[in-house]
Design a protein around this motif. Structure first.
Motif, PDB file in Angstrom:
ATOM      1  N   UNK A 184     -17.876  -7.516   9.950  1.00 30.12           N
ATOM      2  CA  UNK A 184     -17.089  -6.349  10.369  1.00 30.12           C
ATOM      3  C   UNK A 184     -18.016  -5.148  10.389  1.00 30.12           C
ATOM      4  N   UNK A 185     -17.753  -4.235  11.296  1.00 31.68           N
ATOM      5  CA  UNK A 185     -18.506  -2.981  11.254  1.00 31.68           C
ATOM      6  C   UNK A 185     -18.093  -2.235   9.990  1.00 31.68           C
ATOM      7  N   UNK A 186     -19.072  -1.823   9.221  1.00 30.43           N
ATOM      8  CA  UNK A 186     -18.774  -1.140   7.963  1.00 30.43           C
ATOM      9  C   UNK A 186     -18.717  -2.073   6.766  1.00 30.43           C
TER      10      UNK A 186
ATOM     11  N   UNK B  54     -25.326  -5.022   5.145  1.00 31.39           N
ATOM     12  CA  UNK B  54     -24.393  -4.145   5.850  1.00 31.39           C
ATOM     13  C   UNK B  54     -24.123  -4.680   7.249  1.00 31.39           C
ATOM     14  N   UNK B  55     -22.845  -4.698   7.654  1.00 28.70           N
ATOM     15  CA  UNK B  55     -22.491  -5.063   9.024  1.00 28.70           C
ATOM     16  C   UNK B  55     -22.384  -3.817   9.888  1.00 28.70           C
ATOM     17  N   UNK B  56     -22.895  -3.924  11.113  1.00 32.59           N
ATOM     18  CA  UNK B  56     -22.848  -2.801  12.062  1.00 32.59           C
ATOM     19  C   UNK B  56     -22.691  -3.398  13.451  1.00 32.59           C
TER      20      UNK B  56
ATOM     21  N   UNK C  31     -29.468  -4.478   7.464  1.00 33.43           N
ATOM     22  CA  UNK C  31     -28.420  -4.119   8.429  1.00 33.43           C
ATOM     23  C   UNK C  31     -28.359  -5.237   9.458  1.00 33.43           C
ATOM     24  N   UNK C  32     -27.166  -5.792   9.642  1.00 29.23           N
ATOM     25  CA  UNK C  32     -26.988  -6.856  10.627  1.00 29.23           C
ATOM     26  C   UNK C  32     -26.227  -6.282  11.817  1.00 29.23           C
ATOM     27  N   UNK C  33     -26.839  -6.376  12.986  1.00 28.23           N
ATOM     28  CA  UNK C  33     -26.229  -5.832  14.201  1.00 28.23           C
ATOM     29  C   UNK C  33     -25.429  -6.923  14.907  1.00 28.23           C
ATOM     30  N   UNK C  34     -24.152  -6.986  14.618  1.00 33.34           N
ATOM     31  CA  UNK C  34     -23.268  -7.898  15.349  1.00 33.34           C
ATOM     32  C   UNK C  34     -22.977  -9.198  14.629  1.00 33.34           C
ATOM     33  N   UNK C  35     -21.902  -9.854  15.102  1.00 28.83           N
ATOM     34  CA  UNK C  35     -21.407 -11.066  14.444  1.00 28.83           C
ATOM     35  C   UNK C  35     -22.379 -12.238  14.567  1.00 28.83           C
ATOM     36  N   UNK C  36     -23.100 -12.320  15.687  1.00 24.05           N
ATOM     37  CA  UNK C  36     -24.037 -13.434  15.845  1.00 24.05           C
ATOM     38  C   UNK C  36     -25.107 -13.388  14.743  1.00 24.05           C
ATOM     39  N   UNK C  37     -25.682 -12.216  14.558  1.00 23.99           N
ATOM     40  CA  UNK C  37     -26.714 -12.066  13.539  1.00 23.99           C
ATOM     41  C   UNK C  37     -26.176 -12.332  12.139  1.00 23.99           C
ATOM     42  N   UNK C  38     -24.946 -11.896  11.908  1.00 21.55           N
ATOM     43  CA  UNK C  38     -24.288 -12.095  10.605  1.00 21.55           C
ATOM     44  C   UNK C  38     -24.147 -13.590  10.325  1.00 21.55           C
ATOM     45  N   UNK C  39     -23.645 -14.320  11.318  1.00 25.67           N
ATOM     46  CA  UNK C  39     -23.446 -15.762  11.132  1.00 25.67           C
ATOM     47  C   UNK C  39     -24.770 -16.511  11.020  1.00 25.67           C
TER      48      UNK C  39
END
Ligand code: SF4
Length: 227
Positions: free
Chosen positions: A180-182, A193-195, A151-159
């Motif tokens: 994106x969330x979801x 998963x994005x959250x 689970x990635x919390x937020x766009x910064x973590x995703x990138x």
């Protein structure tokens, strides 16, 4: 063979980002509520199971939260929210994370962040994110035999996360999917998963609610085989 203890012992000595070293040490005790407390004021290791099937990737320690307590997501409102969710989903033994040594355990879950030192205004620079990347890569490498879901919390973590997964050989699509969330992305044997981040701002504005985050974690825990 390198262990989590080896990794953490190296990590807590890291001083590679001068701005963050100055900040993490300089903010110690500057908040009236915590005056007189001894702050951790070092890089914050991952917390949770060493054979985790589910990893949670945040952003960075907060100045008076994990930078004070020395434990990921512990001692600030974001962490208070997150541990309530983890408990509700059945991944934490208690709904409250108070401090190192409080007996709290996570089931099959490990909390990590792509930047390990508290940044001013919770905003690491791209250069600091990139400098810290190898610590996240090393931790995911240790988790790899059991890791099935993130689970990635937020766009910064995703990138921050996707280049690490690519470099480690997980088949991340090109171009990289946007946060994106979801969002759900399957990369080989790993479900990502994005959250939205559980920051006070997101919670106070209603952008993120506990049922939304419980739903995301339930899906991720299911993908990891934990529920
Ligand atoms: S942010 Fe990461 S790379 Fe920079 S000093 Fe802290 S642990 Fe080291």
């Amino acid at each position: 063979m390198r262990t989590f203890a080896d990794l953490d012992a190296e990590l807590v000595r890291c001083r590679a980002c001068p701005r963050l070293v100055e900040w993490r040490e300089g903010v110690a005790g500057t908040k009236a509520a915590f005056a007189g407390q001894e702050y951790w004021a070092r890089p914050v290791p991952g917390f949770g199971a060493e054979d985790a099937a589910l990893a949670v990737v945040g952003l960075a320690p907060s100045a008076h939260g994990a930078n004070r307590t020395g434990r990921m997501f512990t001692g600030d409102p974001s962490g208070d929210f997150l541990f309530r969710v983890l408990y509700e989903v059945g991944l934490a033994s208690r709904p409250v994370s108070a401090a190192i040594g409080d007996g709290l355990t996570l089931r099959g879950t490990r909390l990590v962040s792509p930047v390990r030192c508290a940044p001013p205004e919770n905003r690491p620079t791209p250069a600091e994110r990139d400098t810290c990347r190898h610590w996240l890569a090393d931790e995911l490498d240790l988790l790899r035999p059991t890791l099935r879901s993130i689970v990635v919390l937020g766009a910064f973590g995703w990138q921050a996360l996707l280049p690490v997964l690519s470099a480690a050989g997980w088949p991340v699509p090109k171009p990289r999917p946007a946060f994106a969330h979801g969002a759900r992305m399957q990369v080989g044997d790993l479900a990502v998963f994005g959250c939205y981040h559980v920051s006070p701002r997101n919670v106070q504005t209603g952008r993120v609610t506990q049922p939304m985050v419980v739903s995301a974690f339930t899906a991720a825990a299911s993908a990891a085989g934990l529920i």
